[in-house]
Motif scaffolding. Structure first.
Motif, PDB file in Angstrom:
ATOM      1  N   SER A 216      25.761  39.726  33.234  1.00 43.06           N
ATOM      2  CA  SER A 216      26.747  40.732  33.611  1.00 43.06           C
ATOM      3  C   SER A 216      28.119  40.063  33.685  1.00 43.06           C
ATOM      4  O   SER A 216      28.337  39.176  34.515  1.00 43.06           O
ATOM      5  CB  SER A 216      26.343  41.322  34.973  1.00 43.06           C
ATOM      6  N   LEU A 217      29.005  40.485  32.780  1.00 44.62           N
ATOM      7  CA  LEU A 217      30.377  39.939  32.774  1.00 44.62           C
ATOM      8  C   LEU A 217      31.253  40.864  33.605  1.00 44.62           C
ATOM      9  O   LEU A 217      31.359  42.051  33.317  1.00 44.62           O
ATOM     10  CB  LEU A 217      30.932  39.918  31.354  1.00 44.62           C
ATOM     11  N   MET A 218      31.876  40.313  34.623  1.00 44.00           N
ATOM     12  CA  MET A 218      32.652  41.138  35.550  1.00 44.00           C
ATOM     13  C   MET A 218      34.140  40.838  35.412  1.00 44.00           C
ATOM     14  O   MET A 218      34.551  39.685  35.510  1.00 44.00           O
ATOM     15  CB  MET A 218      32.184  40.857  36.977  1.00 44.00           C
ATOM     16  N   SER A 219      34.905  41.902  35.186  1.00 48.18           N
ATOM     17  CA  SER A 219      36.346  41.687  34.970  1.00 48.18           C
ATOM     18  C   SER A 219      37.174  42.253  36.114  1.00 48.18           C
ATOM     19  O   SER A 219      38.360  42.456  35.984  1.00 48.18           O
ATOM     20  CB  SER A 219      36.774  42.330  33.654  1.00 48.18           C
ATOM     21  N   GLN A 220      36.521  42.514  37.250  1.00 48.66           N
ATOM     22  CA  GLN A 220      37.215  43.198  38.347  1.00 48.66           C
ATOM     23  C   GLN A 220      38.013  42.265  39.243  1.00 48.66           C
ATOM     24  O   GLN A 220      38.534  42.709  40.265  1.00 48.66           O
ATOM     25  CB  GLN A 220      36.180  43.906  39.221  1.00 48.66           C
ATOM     26  N   TYR A 221      38.101  40.968  38.886  1.00 53.17           N
ATOM     27  CA  TYR A 221      38.762  40.014  39.791  1.00 53.17           C
ATOM     28  C   TYR A 221      40.079  40.588  40.329  1.00 53.17           C
ATOM     29  O   TYR A 221      40.942  41.019  39.569  1.00 53.17           O
ATOM     30  CB  TYR A 221      39.035  38.686  39.077  1.00 53.17           C
ATOM     31  N   THR A 222      40.204  40.546  41.643  1.00 50.90           N
ATOM     32  CA  THR A 222      41.401  41.062  42.316  1.00 50.90           C
ATOM     33  C   THR A 222      41.986  39.942  43.161  1.00 50.90           C
ATOM     34  O   THR A 222      41.275  39.370  43.984  1.00 50.90           O
ATOM     35  CB  THR A 222      41.010  42.227  43.255  1.00 50.90           C
ATOM     36  N   PRO A 223      43.250  39.582  42.949  1.00 55.32           N
ATOM     37  CA  PRO A 223      43.832  38.505  43.768  1.00 55.32           C
ATOM     38  C   PRO A 223      43.837  38.901  45.243  1.00 55.32           C
ATOM     39  O   PRO A 223      44.238  40.004  45.595  1.00 55.32           O
ATOM     40  CB  PRO A 223      45.264  38.389  43.232  1.00 55.32           C
ATOM     41  N   MET A 224      43.375  38.009  46.084  1.00 55.84           N
ATOM     42  CA  MET A 224      43.357  38.262  47.525  1.00 55.84           C
ATOM     43  C   MET A 224      44.684  37.766  48.129  1.00 55.84           C
ATOM     44  O   MET A 224      45.405  36.994  47.494  1.00 55.84           O
ATOM     45  CB  MET A 224      42.163  37.520  48.157  1.00 55.84           C
ATOM     46  N   PRO A 225      44.996  38.164  49.355  1.00 58.57           N
ATOM     47  CA  PRO A 225      46.313  37.827  49.924  1.00 58.57           C
ATOM     48  C   PRO A 225      46.590  36.320  49.949  1.00 58.57           C
ATOM     49  O   PRO A 225      47.741  35.894  49.830  1.00 58.57           O
ATOM     50  CB  PRO A 225      46.227  38.375  51.359  1.00 58.57           C
ATOM     51  N   SER A 226      45.544  35.502  50.079  1.00 60.45           N
ATOM     52  CA  SER A 226      45.763  34.052  50.167  1.00 60.45           C
ATOM     53  C   SER A 226      45.833  33.369  48.802  1.00 60.45           C
ATOM     54  O   SER A 226      45.987  32.150  48.722  1.00 60.45           O
ATOM     55  CB  SER A 226      44.609  33.434  50.966  1.00 60.45           C
ATOM     56  N   ALA A 227      45.741  34.151  47.711  1.00 55.49           N
ATOM     57  CA  ALA A 227      45.673  33.543  46.370  1.00 55.49           C
ATOM     58  C   ALA A 227      46.953  32.765  46.054  1.00 55.49           C
ATOM     59  O   ALA A 227      48.056  33.170  46.408  1.00 55.49           O
ATOM     60  CB  ALA A 227      45.458  34.634  45.326  1.00 55.49           C
ATOM     61  N   THR A 228      46.770  31.626  45.374  1.00 51.69           N
ATOM     62  CA  THR A 228      47.925  30.842  44.949  1.00 51.69           C
ATOM     63  C   THR A 228      47.758  30.516  43.462  1.00 51.69           C
ATOM     64  O   THR A 228      46.666  30.668  42.903  1.00 51.69           O
ATOM     65  CB  THR A 228      48.006  29.498  45.722  1.00 51.69           C
ATOM     66  N   GLY A 229      48.848  30.036  42.851  1.00 51.95           N
ATOM     67  CA  GLY A 229      48.809  29.585  41.448  1.00 51.95           C
ATOM     68  C   GLY A 229      48.281  30.662  40.517  1.00 51.95           C
ATOM     69  O   GLY A 229      48.595  31.843  40.657  1.00 51.95           O
ATOM     70  N   LYS A 230      47.412  30.218  39.587  1.00 51.82           N
ATOM     71  CA  LYS A 230      46.890  31.139  38.574  1.00 51.82           C
ATOM     72  C   LYS A 230      46.111  32.301  39.202  1.00 51.82           C
ATOM     73  O   LYS A 230      45.994  33.370  38.630  1.00 51.82           O
ATOM     74  CB  LYS A 230      45.924  30.381  37.640  1.00 51.82           C
ATOM     75  N   LEU A 231      45.549  32.034  40.388  1.00 54.12           N
ATOM     76  CA  LEU A 231      44.690  33.047  41.011  1.00 54.12           C
ATOM     77  C   LEU A 231      45.459  34.254  41.542  1.00 54.12           C
ATOM     78  O   LEU A 231      44.868  35.210  42.017  1.00 54.12           O
ATOM     79  CB  LEU A 231      43.876  32.428  42.154  1.00 54.12           C
ATOM     80  N   LYS A 232      46.795  34.209  41.430  1.00 58.26           N
ATOM     81  CA  LYS A 232      47.580  35.365  41.877  1.00 58.26           C
ATOM     82  C   LYS A 232      47.539  36.498  40.864  1.00 58.26           C
ATOM     83  O   LYS A 232      48.018  37.590  41.137  1.00 58.26           O
ATOM     84  CB  LYS A 232      49.043  34.955  42.053  1.00 58.26           C
ATOM     85  N   GLU A 233      47.036  36.214  39.674  1.00 62.12           N
ATOM     86  CA  GLU A 233      47.041  37.244  38.634  1.00 62.12           C
ATOM     87  C   GLU A 233      45.637  37.640  38.253  1.00 62.12           C
ATOM     88  O   GLU A 233      44.693  36.880  38.470  1.00 62.12           O
ATOM     89  CB  GLU A 233      47.744  36.698  37.388  1.00 62.12           C
ATOM     90  N   ARG A 234      45.522  38.803  37.652  1.00 65.06           N
ATOM     91  CA  ARG A 234      44.224  39.196  37.100  1.00 65.06           C
ATOM     92  C   ARG A 234      44.010  38.452  35.790  1.00 65.06           C
ATOM     93  O   ARG A 234      44.988  38.048  35.129  1.00 65.06           O
ATOM     94  CB  ARG A 234      44.214  40.694  36.808  1.00 65.06           C
ATOM     95  N   PRO A 235      42.755  38.276  35.348  1.00 67.09           N
ATOM     96  CA  PRO A 235      42.554  37.757  33.997  1.00 67.09           C
ATOM     97  C   PRO A 235      43.123  38.776  33.012  1.00 67.09           C
ATOM     98  O   PRO A 235      43.207  39.964  33.334  1.00 67.09           O
ATOM     99  CB  PRO A 235      41.029  37.668  33.871  1.00 67.09           C
TER     100      PRO A 235
END
Ligand code: SF4
Length: 273
Positions: A216-235
């Motif tokens: 199962s490939l999941m594309s729902q990644y949602t940046p959380m409030p503490s996200a930094t760097g690349k993790l601030k954006e969706r794929p």
């Protein structure tokens, strides 16, 4: 308390019929889901961070008998299965609860939904009790598993765990109702900037198991409030489409590809926090 920051008894945040899993799990009547608090991994991007970082103070302490009662109530409500979300740090009590519920008439499949960072010795507690495993395989490279989950050995632990899960359940089997009765669904959350690592995960899973399991490939990644760097954006949509094509090119027909439009925030249950 250990790394999971939880006491030595199960703490449950939410018990509900849940419709947000793969269609072969949620069906039309929902999956009887029990969300446990705490987690033995601690990913920096955790989508369930509001309950995974330790006791929220709003969860319910549940001994094995209370847990078993809840499984039976979910079955009475029409659940297609019992779906235990992040239960591994409470594994001994949860395994006993499944045994108690089965002896009292639980006859729907029992699924364990986990990070994949689980020891084979822990999984053996569930041998013969669990019908379906839904582990993540988050990373291939130790660089990323160290950076995002503080676990450089994630891939080696997770690959051994999935071998054990497949050994316990055997190949995936659907019932006449089109729902999964036994087997393994490996989930991979697509993270921003990790396209090549995701491809390595797909290479590994398709070459080792192919259509014996679901991927199962999941594309729902949602940046959380503490996200930094690349993790601030969706794929990007392009990365998600490219991985979907890549999975298909490997001949994987037992697969789920989440719509890019899926709103990750809406998929996070209304936890008690
Ligand atoms: S394994 Fe899942 S629940 Fe645990 S911290 Fe990582 S994303 Fe959160």
């Amino acid at each position: 308390m250990g790394f999971c920051q939880m006491p030595d008894y199960p703490v449950v945040n939410l018990v509900k019929l849940h419709y947000g899993e793969e269609p072969i799990i949620s069906g039309t009547k929902g999956s009887g889901t029990v969300f446990f608090e705490g987690c033995s991994l601690g990913c920096v991007f955790c989508q369930n961070y509001s309950i995974s970082r330790g006791p929220t103070g709003h969860g319910s302490r549940m001994d094995k008998n209370t847990l078993a009662d809840n499984f039976l109530k979910l079955q009475d409500q029409g659940a297609h299965n019992i779906n235990l979300v992040t239960p591994m740090h409470f594994a001994p009590a949860v395994a006993e609860a499944i045994s108690i519920a089965k002896a009292a008439g639980l006859n729907i499949p029992v699924a364990v939904n986990c990070s994949g960072y689980d020891l084979v010795s822990t999984l053996r507690l569930f041998d013969g009790l669990v019908d379906i495993y839904m582990p993540d395989m988050k990373y291939f490279s130790p660089k990323y598993s160290a950076e995002y989950s503080h676990a450089p050995d994630y891939f080696s632990v997770c690959s051994s765990a999935i071998d054990e899960m497949v050994r316990q359940t055997g190949d995936a089997v659907l019932g006449e109702d089109g729902l999964l009765k036994k087997g393994v669904i490996v989930r991979h959350l697509i993270l921003p900037g990790l396209l090549f690592d995701s491809k390595h995960v797909i290479d590994y899973l398709t070459s080792r198991y192919g259509n014996r399991i679901y991927i199962s490939l999941m594309s729902q990644y949602t940046p959380m409030p503490s996200a930094t760097g690349k993790l601030k954006e969706r794929p990007t949509r392009r990365a998600c489409d490219s991985l979907a094509d890549y999975l298909e090119s490997k001949g994987q027909t037992n697969a789920f590809i989440q719509q890019y439009e899926s709103d990750g925030k809406e998929m996070i249950p209304d936890f008690k926090t």
